[in-house]
Design a protein around this motif. Structure first.
Motif, mmCIF file in Angstrom:
data_model
loop_
_atom_site.group_PDB
_atom_site.id
_atom_site.type_symbol
_atom_site.label_atom_id
_atom_site.label_comp_id
_atom_site.label_asym_id
_atom_site.label_seq_id
_atom_site.Cartn_x
_atom_site.Cartn_y
_atom_site.Cartn_z
ATOM 1 N N VAL A 113 77.064 41.372 -55.442
ATOM 2 C CA VAL A 113 78.221 42.214 -55.141
ATOM 3 C C VAL A 113 78.052 43.554 -55.848
ATOM 4 O O VAL A 113 77.703 43.601 -57.031
ATOM 5 C CB VAL A 113 79.542 41.552 -55.611
ATOM 6 N N LEU A 114 78.288 44.630 -55.121
ATOM 7 C CA LEU A 114 78.383 45.969 -55.723
ATOM 8 C C LEU A 114 79.857 46.307 -55.818
ATOM 9 O O LEU A 114 80.602 46.176 -54.842
ATOM 10 C CB LEU A 114 77.654 47.008 -54.871
ATOM 11 N N LEU A 115 80.297 46.742 -56.989
ATOM 12 C CA LEU A 115 81.709 47.045 -57.221
ATOM 13 C C LEU A 115 81.900 48.557 -57.248
ATOM 14 O O LEU A 115 81.204 49.266 -57.981
ATOM 15 C CB LEU A 115 82.131 46.415 -58.548
ATOM 16 N N GLU A 133 78.956 37.279 -62.840
ATOM 17 C CA GLU A 133 77.498 37.460 -62.900
ATOM 18 C C GLU A 133 76.933 38.007 -61.599
ATOM 19 O O GLU A 133 75.873 38.645 -61.589
ATOM 20 C CB GLU A 133 76.810 36.138 -63.243
ATOM 21 N N HIS A 134 77.615 37.780 -60.475
ATOM 22 C CA HIS A 134 77.104 38.207 -59.174
ATOM 23 C C HIS A 134 77.210 39.720 -58.972
ATOM 24 O O HIS A 134 76.626 40.256 -58.025
ATOM 25 C CB HIS A 134 77.857 37.487 -58.050
ATOM 26 N N ILE A 135 77.972 40.406 -59.821
ATOM 27 C CA ILE A 135 78.068 41.865 -59.702
ATOM 28 C C ILE A 135 76.778 42.483 -60.228
ATOM 29 O O ILE A 135 76.408 42.289 -61.382
ATOM 30 C CB ILE A 135 79.294 42.407 -60.462
ATOM 31 N N VAL A 136 76.093 43.222 -59.348
ATOM 32 C CA VAL A 136 74.764 43.759 -59.696
ATOM 33 C C VAL A 136 74.788 45.255 -59.999
ATOM 34 O O VAL A 136 73.791 45.819 -60.462
ATOM 35 C CB VAL A 136 73.741 43.480 -58.573
ATOM 36 N N GLY A 137 75.919 45.912 -59.754
ATOM 37 C CA GLY A 137 75.999 47.338 -60.028
ATOM 38 C C GLY A 137 77.410 47.844 -59.821
ATOM 39 O O GLY A 137 78.292 47.123 -59.317
ATOM 40 N N TYR A 138 77.616 49.097 -60.216
ATOM 41 C CA TYR A 138 78.966 49.668 -60.269
ATOM 42 C C TYR A 138 78.901 51.136 -59.861
ATOM 43 O O TYR A 138 78.009 51.866 -60.288
ATOM 44 C CB TYR A 138 79.491 49.539 -61.698
ATOM 45 N N VAL A 139 79.858 51.553 -59.028
ATOM 46 C CA VAL A 139 79.977 52.965 -58.637
ATOM 47 C C VAL A 139 81.394 53.433 -58.940
ATOM 48 O O VAL A 139 82.373 52.792 -58.543
ATOM 49 C CB VAL A 139 79.671 53.173 -57.139
ATOM 50 N N SER A 140 81.491 54.543 -59.654
ATOM 51 C CA SER A 140 82.786 55.158 -59.952
ATOM 52 C C SER A 140 82.946 56.415 -59.111
ATOM 53 O O SER A 140 82.081 57.292 -59.112
ATOM 54 C CB SER A 140 82.853 55.531 -61.441
ATOM 55 N N LEU A 141 84.057 56.508 -58.410
ATOM 56 C CA LEU A 141 84.385 57.718 -57.648
ATOM 57 C C LEU A 141 85.559 58.402 -58.347
ATOM 58 O O LEU A 141 86.714 58.029 -58.158
ATOM 59 C CB LEU A 141 84.742 57.361 -56.197
ATOM 60 N N GLY A 142 85.258 59.342 -59.237
ATOM 61 C CA GLY A 142 86.311 60.072 -59.939
ATOM 62 C C GLY A 142 86.952 59.309 -61.079
ATOM 63 O O GLY A 142 88.178 59.168 -61.143
ATOM 64 N N TYR A 143 86.128 58.801 -62.007
ATOM 65 C CA TYR A 143 86.649 58.054 -63.167
ATOM 66 C C TYR A 143 87.512 58.975 -64.031
ATOM 67 O O TYR A 143 87.070 60.044 -64.441
ATOM 68 C CB TYR A 143 85.483 57.524 -63.997
#
Length: 227
Positions: A113-115, A133-143
């Motif tokens: 899963v990409l969050l 554990e299944h989350i493999v990466g993270y993207v922030s749009l305007g943190y």
């Protein structure tokens, strides 16, 4: 319901504390061979208390599905037809993110899963990254890293900055909640792989608008293909 290049389904996800969340699943149409192995992408909407809802992420969700990725949006507690009550600081909503990601793994048949979090959804999503554990990466749009926003969301910062999982931070250089300098200073302490992408002259709410949906989709796709 159909959207060009994808199919759309509705579902209900129950959290550990009994809240029922309304979710939307955007599935790619066409060649299944090309979509196998792709992570599902879970999108977390902006601040509930200021009107944030999953509909704001519909364009990104359908764009990702049209590109071969299953995408999931959902209304956090207290939003739309989701039950429960929205919290000021977003800590109750972290459990919503965890519940949806767990549901996606069990019901969509993916093991990655990409969050992606938008605006206040970014710190909330960031606090959930290492809980599954299944989350493999993270993207922030305007943190919202700025001083004023940190009054509400500052306690979320540590979780994503300390996570070893790959991270991408997308922000407009005219973001009213976080300056470029504040972003760079915060990310100095971040662990693991950290990518940034700055949109010149773009404000916080401008980047949230539908005019930038295609660009957000392209940035997410570039990042996920690099994992």
């Amino acid at each position: 319901m159909a959207v060009a290049g994808c199919s759309v389904e509705r579902s209900t996800v129950e959290t550990g504390d009994g809240v029922k969340l309304q979710a939307t699943i955007f599935r790619p149409e066409g060649d299944e061979e090309n979509t196998q192995g792709n992570p599902a992408i879970v999108l977390v909407h902006p601040y509930s208390i200021l009107g944030g809802c999953q509909d704001l992420l519909r364009g990104i969700g359908s764009g990702l599905a049209s590109s071969g990725f299953t995408a999931v949006t959902f209304d956090m507690r207290g939003v739309g037809r989701s039950t429960g009550r929205a919290s000021l600081t977003g800590f109750s909503e972290v459990e919503d993110v965890v519940a949806v990601c767990g549901w996606v793994v069990r019901n969509i048949g993916v093991d990655r899963v990409l969050l992606v979090g938008s605006s206040a959804g970014a710190p909330i999503a960031g606090s959930a990254v290492d809980k599954i554990e299944h989350i493999v990466g993270y993207v922030s749009l305007g943190y919202p890293f700025g001083l004023m926003a940190s009054v509400l969301f500052g306690r979320h910062h540590k979780a994503i900055l300390n996570s070893p999982k790959p991270k991408l931070f997308v922000m407009g250089t005219k973001d009213g909640f976080t300056s470029v300098k504040q972003l760079k200073n915060k990310l100095k302490s971040a662990k693991g792989r950290v990518d940034t992408h700055l949109l010149e002259g773009v404000s916080h709410f401008e980047m949230e608008g539908s005019a930038y949906d295609r660009e957000m989709v392209n940035l997410i796709l570039e990042f996920v293909k690099s994992l």
